[in-house]
Design a protein around this motif. Structure first.
Motif, PDB file in Angstrom:
ATOM      1  N   LEU A 171     -48.270   8.634  72.954  1.00 25.10           N
ATOM      2  CA  LEU A 171     -47.881   7.330  72.413  1.00 25.10           C
ATOM      3  C   LEU A 171     -46.765   7.498  71.388  1.00 25.10           C
ATOM      4  O   LEU A 171     -46.773   8.438  70.583  1.00 25.10           O
ATOM      5  N   TYR A 172     -45.823   6.566  71.409  1.00 16.66           N
ATOM      6  CA  TYR A 172     -44.680   6.636  70.501  1.00 16.66           C
ATOM      7  C   TYR A 172     -45.066   6.226  69.074  1.00 16.66           C
ATOM      8  O   TYR A 172     -45.697   5.184  68.869  1.00 16.66           O
ATOM      9  N   SER A 188     -47.144  -2.965  63.543  1.00 20.11           N
ATOM     10  CA  SER A 188     -48.464  -3.024  62.915  1.00 20.11           C
ATOM     11  C   SER A 188     -48.409  -2.586  61.454  1.00 20.11           C
ATOM     12  O   SER A 188     -49.079  -3.166  60.588  1.00 20.11           O
ATOM     13  N   ASP A 235     -42.917   5.137  67.167  1.00 24.79           N
ATOM     14  CA  ASP A 235     -42.091   3.933  66.999  1.00 24.79           C
ATOM     15  C   ASP A 235     -42.896   2.658  67.189  1.00 24.79           C
ATOM     16  O   ASP A 235     -42.630   1.631  66.533  1.00 24.79           O
ATOM     17  N   ASN A 236     -43.895   2.703  68.070  1.00 24.77           N
ATOM     18  CA  ASN A 236     -44.673   1.501  68.369  1.00 24.77           C
ATOM     19  C   ASN A 236     -45.661   1.146  67.271  1.00 24.77           C
ATOM     20  O   ASN A 236     -46.290   0.082  67.319  1.00 24.77           O
ATOM     21  N   TYR A 281     -49.197  11.225  67.826  1.00 25.57           N
ATOM     22  CA  TYR A 281     -48.017  10.380  68.017  1.00 25.57           C
ATOM     23  C   TYR A 281     -46.735  11.214  68.026  1.00 25.57           C
ATOM     24  O   TYR A 281     -46.576  12.153  67.246  1.00 25.57           O
ATOM     25  N   ASP A 307     -39.835  -0.760  82.321  1.00 25.73           N
ATOM     26  CA  ASP A 307     -40.762  -1.564  81.524  1.00 25.73           C
ATOM     27  C   ASP A 307     -41.284  -2.776  82.287  1.00 25.73           C
ATOM     28  O   ASP A 307     -41.778  -3.735  81.693  1.00 25.73           O
ATOM     29  N   PHE A 317     -51.631  -3.661  76.727  1.00 24.38           N
ATOM     30  CA  PHE A 317     -51.277  -2.964  75.490  1.00 24.38           C
ATOM     31  C   PHE A 317     -52.516  -2.587  74.672  1.00 24.38           C
ATOM     32  O   PHE A 317     -52.555  -1.532  74.040  1.00 24.38           O
ATOM     33  N   ARG A 360     -39.976   8.469  69.859  1.00 25.23           N
ATOM     34  CA  ARG A 360     -39.183   8.248  71.069  1.00 25.23           C
ATOM     35  C   ARG A 360     -37.987   9.198  71.094  1.00 25.23           C
ATOM     36  O   ARG A 360     -37.605   9.704  72.146  1.00 25.23           O
TER      37      ARG A 360
END
Length: 298
Positions: free
Chosen positions: A148-149, A156, A151-152, A177, A80, A253, A180
């Motif tokens: 894309l996860y 939002s 989880d992210n 989506y 990361d 991001f 993870r």
């Protein structure tokens, strides 16, 4: 797919994806499992269950040389370190070179969907260059291009639960989506498999969703009407900066939303099920499983 019984190694094993991968291996793999982390104390629970825990730092190549000894198959989880340009690619390069020295025969790498030059994602360059480094290493490999996860989406959607508005710069683009956990299971399965060739495969969820779709699913799960509010990329950068992100990180991001808007993450594959024998969780299933995260927000 049949499994090998060779010693397998997971880097970044104290992270979210790494822990999930080791858990899968403990349940499904009979060979030796090596877990590498900067702080071995964080993996004491795995040590107690028979995992060989080793200390290493991606910024110190000599520690990687020692930590990788004896492993035949290695899961390189992308780091990361995205705030300093070039650092993450150097870390990955250090890991690939250490794998060659240690006699590793197969690398599994967690990349990103569509990282080729021309992507809107500012994270793509490191992944693509790492892929090229692996391909030129002479080792066999499995490159897993994770979508894309899901989880992210939680931060939002927590805000959306409170405000009734889900804001994103994804426009009319769709994204498949993936959780993870599903990416971790697929990576562990690829690591444990007897595959010795070369392959680059896309890991996605089972459905491609627009921002409006995400808002609708969140509404159903949370039990509150949520509307999708489209933003420009610049607006999203401003929002990220307002919560404390430096401009560079905010742009990185936000670029994922821009890539989504351009359709870079819309593809749907069956790779998760192909590797693990289990279908990936849908966004509705994932949000339902994590409903507690929205209780206070709503």
């Amino acid at each position: 797919m049949s499994n090998t019984n060779e010693a397998v190694l997971v880097t970044g094993a104290s992270g979210h994806l790494g822990r999930e991968a080791v858990e899968w291996l403990l349940e499904n793999y009979k060979g030796q499992i090596i877990a590498v982390t900067r702080n071995p104390v964080t993996l004491s629970d795995f040590s107690a269950r028979g995992v060989v825990v080793r200390q290493a730092d991606f910024d110190q190549p000599d520690t990687l040389d020692e930590a990788f000894i004896g492993a035949k198959r290695l899961l390189l989880i992308s780091t990361d370190a995205v705030s300093v340009p070039g650092q993450r690619l150097q870390q990955h390069t250090n890991a690939v070179e250490a794998a060659i020295k240690a006699g590793v025969e197969h690398i599994v790498y967690t990349s990103q969907l569509n990282p080729e030059p021309g992507t809107e994602s500012l994270l793509g360059g490191d992944h693509y260059s790492t892929e090229e480094k692996i391909k030129s290493s002479g080792l066999s490999f499995t490159i897993l291009r994770n979508n894309l996860y899901a989880d992210n989406l939680i931060p939002s959607l927590q805000q959306a639960a409170a405000s009734g508005q889900y804001a994103a710069a994804t426009g009319e683009g769709q994204t498949a989506y993936v959780t993870r956990k599903d990416c971790a299971r697929a990576a562990a399965a690829a690591l444990a498999s007897s595959f010795t060739g070369t392959r680059t495969i896309d890991l996605t969820g089972a459905e491609s969703l627009s921002g409006t779709d995400v808002a609708q699913i969140a509404s159903e799960v949370i039990g509150k009407s949520i509307q999708f509010v489209p933003l420009t990329t610049d607006q999203l950068v401003g929002i990220f900066e307002s919560i404390g992100l430096p401009n560079g990180a905010a742009k990185v991001f936000a670029s994922l939303d821009t890539a989504s808007a351009k359709g870079e993450y819309a593809v749907v594959t069956t790779i998760v099920q192909d590797l693990t024998g289990q279908a990936p969780a849908s966004l509705k299933e994932f949000l339902t499983e994590n409903l507690a995260a929205f209780t206070s927000a709503s």
